[in-house]
Write a protein that holds these residues in place. Structure first.
Motif, PDB file in Angstrom:
ATOM      1  N   ILE A 114      64.784  51.186  16.154  1.00 24.38           N
ATOM      2  CA  ILE A 114      64.957  52.376  15.109  1.00 24.38           C
ATOM      3  C   ILE A 114      66.588  52.435  15.158  1.00 24.38           C
ATOM      4  O   ILE A 114      67.191  52.493  13.545  1.00 24.38           O
ATOM      5  N   ALA A 115      67.393  52.557  16.109  1.00 25.43           N
ATOM      6  CA  ALA A 115      68.892  52.736  15.993  1.00 25.43           C
ATOM      7  C   ALA A 115      69.411  51.501  15.498  1.00 25.43           C
ATOM      8  O   ALA A 115      70.405  51.684  14.382  1.00 25.43           O
ATOM      9  N   GLU A 116      69.066  50.061  15.404  1.00 25.34           N
ATOM     10  CA  GLU A 116      69.370  49.096  14.742  1.00 25.34           C
ATOM     11  C   GLU A 116      69.140  49.345  13.152  1.00 25.34           C
ATOM     12  O   GLU A 116      70.074  48.814  12.373  1.00 25.34           O
ATOM     13  N   ILE A 117      67.934  49.639  12.917  1.00 21.60           N
ATOM     14  CA  ILE A 117      67.609  49.952  11.454  1.00 21.60           C
ATOM     15  C   ILE A 117      68.545  50.990  10.736  1.00 21.60           C
ATOM     16  O   ILE A 117      69.136  50.661   9.724  1.00 21.60           O
ATOM     17  N   ASP A 118      68.919  51.936  11.423  1.00 24.83           N
ATOM     18  CA  ASP A 118      69.712  53.118  11.188  1.00 24.83           C
ATOM     19  C   ASP A 118      71.116  52.491  10.985  1.00 24.83           C
ATOM     20  O   ASP A 118      71.898  53.074   9.918  1.00 24.83           O
ATOM     21  N   ALA A 119      71.439  51.833  11.855  1.00 23.76           N
ATOM     22  CA  ALA A 119      72.971  51.200  11.721  1.00 23.76           C
ATOM     23  C   ALA A 119      72.979  50.035  10.671  1.00 23.76           C
ATOM     24  O   ALA A 119      74.208  49.576  10.338  1.00 23.76           O
ATOM     25  N   GLY A 120      72.068  49.498  10.149  1.00 25.72           N
ATOM     26  CA  GLY A 120      72.319  48.401   9.172  1.00 25.72           C
ATOM     27  C   GLY A 120      72.420  49.024   7.663  1.00 25.72           C
ATOM     28  O   GLY A 120      73.006  50.352   7.517  1.00 25.72           O
ATOM     29  N   ASP A 121      72.066  48.673   6.797  1.00 29.88           N
ATOM     30  CA  ASP A 121      72.290  48.840   5.444  1.00 29.88           C
ATOM     31  C   ASP A 121      71.729  50.424   5.063  1.00 29.88           C
ATOM     32  O   ASP A 121      70.553  50.371   5.375  1.00 29.88           O
ATOM     33  N   PRO A 122      72.523  51.087   4.652  1.00 31.51           N
ATOM     34  CA  PRO A 122      71.994  52.627   4.762  1.00 31.51           C
ATOM     35  C   PRO A 122      71.082  52.609   3.172  1.00 31.51           C
ATOM     36  O   PRO A 122      70.089  53.485   3.285  1.00 31.51           O
ATOM     37  N   ALA A 162      60.437  48.513   2.299  1.00 27.06           N
ATOM     38  CA  ALA A 162      59.629  47.906   3.463  1.00 27.06           C
ATOM     39  C   ALA A 162      60.358  48.260   4.849  1.00 27.06           C
ATOM     40  O   ALA A 162      59.418  48.565   5.693  1.00 27.06           O
ATOM     41  N   LEU A 163      61.572  48.025   4.796  1.00 23.94           N
ATOM     42  CA  LEU A 163      62.344  48.310   6.074  1.00 23.94           C
ATOM     43  C   LEU A 163      62.140  50.054   6.432  1.00 23.94           C
ATOM     44  O   LEU A 163      61.883  50.214   7.605  1.00 23.94           O
TER      45      LEU A 163
END
Length: 94
Positions: A58-66, A71-72
């Motif tokens: 989840i932290a990786e998703i949050d750190a990715g493209d805002p 789907a993400l």
């Protein structure tokens, strides 16, 4: 090709009938996203994440493209439910 992603209990039994379909190549990639990169590197296999790994994912998703894809965002929401004890997030490869 897509993954099917679902929540399971410690015995591999689905928690709900709910599942998501996530296209290969949709997760953040690179050294700063180790869990996502490992999932993407094995698209035809199943990947099971425990609650500790899910929190890092989840932290990786949050750190990715805002402005991540819908789907993400749905994947993040499903993953958030897998932070409880004895709930696992499974990516089922093609």
């Amino acid at each position: 090709m897509p993954w099917t992603v679902r929540l399971e209990d410690e015995h591999g039994i689905p928690e709900t009938n709910e599942s998501l379909v996530i296209e290969f190549g949709s997760l953040p990639l690179g050294e700063e996203y180790p869990i996502s990169s490992l999932i993407e590197s094995a698209p035809y296999y199943d990947t099971l994440l425990n609650p500790v790994q899910v929190k890092a994912f989840i932290a990786e998703i949050d750190a990715g493209d805002p402005n991540c894809s819908e789907a993400l965002a749905r994947l993040r929401s499903l993953a958030q439910r897998a932070t409880a004890p004895h709930i696992y997030l499974r990516f089922i490869g093609d």
